[in-house]
Write a protein that holds these residues in place. Structure first.
Motif, short mmCIF file in Angstrom:
data_model
loop_
_atom_site.label_atom_id
_atom_site.label_comp_id
_atom_site.label_asym_id
_atom_site.label_seq_id
_atom_site.Cartn_x
_atom_site.Cartn_y
_atom_site.Cartn_z
N GLN A 1 0.81 -1.19 0.03
CA GLN A 1 -0.16 0.09 0.03
C GLN A 1 1.09 1.63 0.54
O GLN A 1 1.24 1.95 1.39
N PRO A 2 0.83 1.45 -0.97
CA PRO A 2 2.07 2.43 -1.33
C PRO A 2 2.20 4.05 -1.30
O PRO A 2 2.20 4.94 -1.27
N GLU A 3 0.40 4.62 -1.18
CA GLU A 3 -0.39 5.39 -1.22
C GLU A 3 1.00 6.65 -0.18
O GLU A 3 0.82 8.24 -0.90
N ILE A 4 0.84 5.99 1.06
CA ILE A 4 1.46 7.35 2.11
C ILE A 4 2.95 8.12 1.32
O ILE A 4 3.32 8.81 1.15
N GLN A 5 3.10 7.39 0.36
CA GLN A 5 4.72 7.61 -0.39
C GLN A 5 4.69 9.07 -1.56
O GLN A 5 5.06 9.47 -1.86
N VAL A 6 2.81 8.51 -1.77
CA VAL A 6 2.55 9.80 -2.75
C VAL A 6 1.98 11.21 -1.71
O VAL A 6 1.01 11.61 -2.66
N GLY A 7 1.72 10.64 -0.81
CA GLY A 7 1.02 11.66 -0.25
C GLY A 7 -0.35 11.92 -0.21
O GLY A 7 -1.45 12.56 0.68
N VAL A 8 -0.68 10.09 -0.33
CA VAL A 8 -2.91 10.60 0.24
C VAL A 8 -2.60 8.98 1.26
O VAL A 8 -1.69 8.50 1.63
N PHE A 9 -3.20 8.13 1.66
CA PHE A 9 -3.72 6.81 2.34
C PHE A 9 -4.60 6.40 1.23
O PHE A 9 -6.39 7.01 0.40
N PRO A 10 -4.99 5.10 1.82
CA PRO A 10 -5.85 4.03 0.97
C PRO A 10 -7.29 4.06 1.81
O PRO A 10 -7.24 3.46 2.96
#
Length: 253
Positions: free
Chosen positions: A125-134
């Motif tokens: 779940q790499p979303e945190i790395q682009v500034g969002v969350f899943p």
């Protein structure tokens, strides 16, 4: 449905995402997938539904282009509509994860009742790395995994391999790539040989305890995502940096 392949055989419906190599989920594909899964579920002869993919990836997730301010509301509605459709299917569902399942691709996999994975599969779940969350992972991973491992996956964005996912209880079966289809078919056959009516009724019973709680929590998470997260400078910066293939410059706001 050009983005999908649908097969039915001996009570097993197989819906295959056909956008190799990454099987990125844009809004049109998610709508098609929702329709195909609902159609499979509406067939009284279907006892088991398999969600599979062509190519190197199971799915690299939801299209980043659909995370922009003018599209994100529709994207969340359509993607979560797909997840809700999966949850509402009366038949047991199996995610056949032959490759990497990232972001929304991982959420799509664990929204199924079972996961059969190739040894080549990775989950993240790499979303945190682009500034969002899943949102779906935030809802479900603390229910599916030990709390600290769920937090680690969502807050770091780090990937785990198929055997680690199996040890954590996220994956049911891990198979060598050459034996993946055999393992998948054998697992599906364990279910398809049973009474379809009793399978559906038993699955309904298993879902009752969490149904209302899960839906209420998801609505709260959706509101946090759309009304707060997507209004931050860092969410916009992270998404822009990803699209522009550069490092994000965080402002902590």
């Amino acid at each position: 449905m050009s983005n999908l392949l649908v097969e039915k055989n001996n009570g097993i419906a197989r819906v295959t995402m056909n956008r190799p190599p990454l099987n990125v989920l844009d809004i049109a594909t998610m709508r098609e997938l929702t329709t195909a899964l609902c159609d499979a579920g509406a067939d009284a002869k279907t006892r088991v539904i398999i969600l599979a993919a062509q190519g190197k990836f199971f799915s690299a997730g939801v299209d980043i282009a659909d995370h922009t301010k003018d599209r994100v509301g529709e994207m969340i509605s359509v993607f979560h509509g797909l997840i809700r459709a999966l949850w509402s299917l009366e038949q047991p569902t199996i995610a056949a994860v032959q490759g990497s399942a990232l972001g929304g691709g991982m959420e799509l996999a664990f929204a199924c009742d079972f996961i059969v994975a190739s040894e080549k599969a990775k989950f993240a779940q790499p979303e945190i790395q682009v500034g969002v969350f899943p949102p779906i992972a935030a809802l479900m991973l603390p229910r599916l995994l030990p709390r600290n491992k769920a937090f680690e996956l969502v807050l770091t964005g780090d990937a785990i391999d198929a055997h680690t996912a199996e040890r954590l209880g996220l994956v049911n079966v891990v198979a060598a790539p050459d034996d993946f289809e055999n393992a998948l078919n054998a697992f599906a056959a364990r279910l398809s040989k049973l009474s379809g009516a009793i399978l559906r009724m038993t699955k309904r019973a298993l879902q009752i305890p969490l149904r209302g709680e899960k839906e209420n929590a998801l609505r709260e998470i959706e509101a946090l995502y759309l009304n707060e997260l997507m209004q931050t400078a860092d969410a916009q910066e992270g998404l822009a940096a990803f699209m522009e293939k550069r490092a994000a410059v965080w402002k902590d706001e």
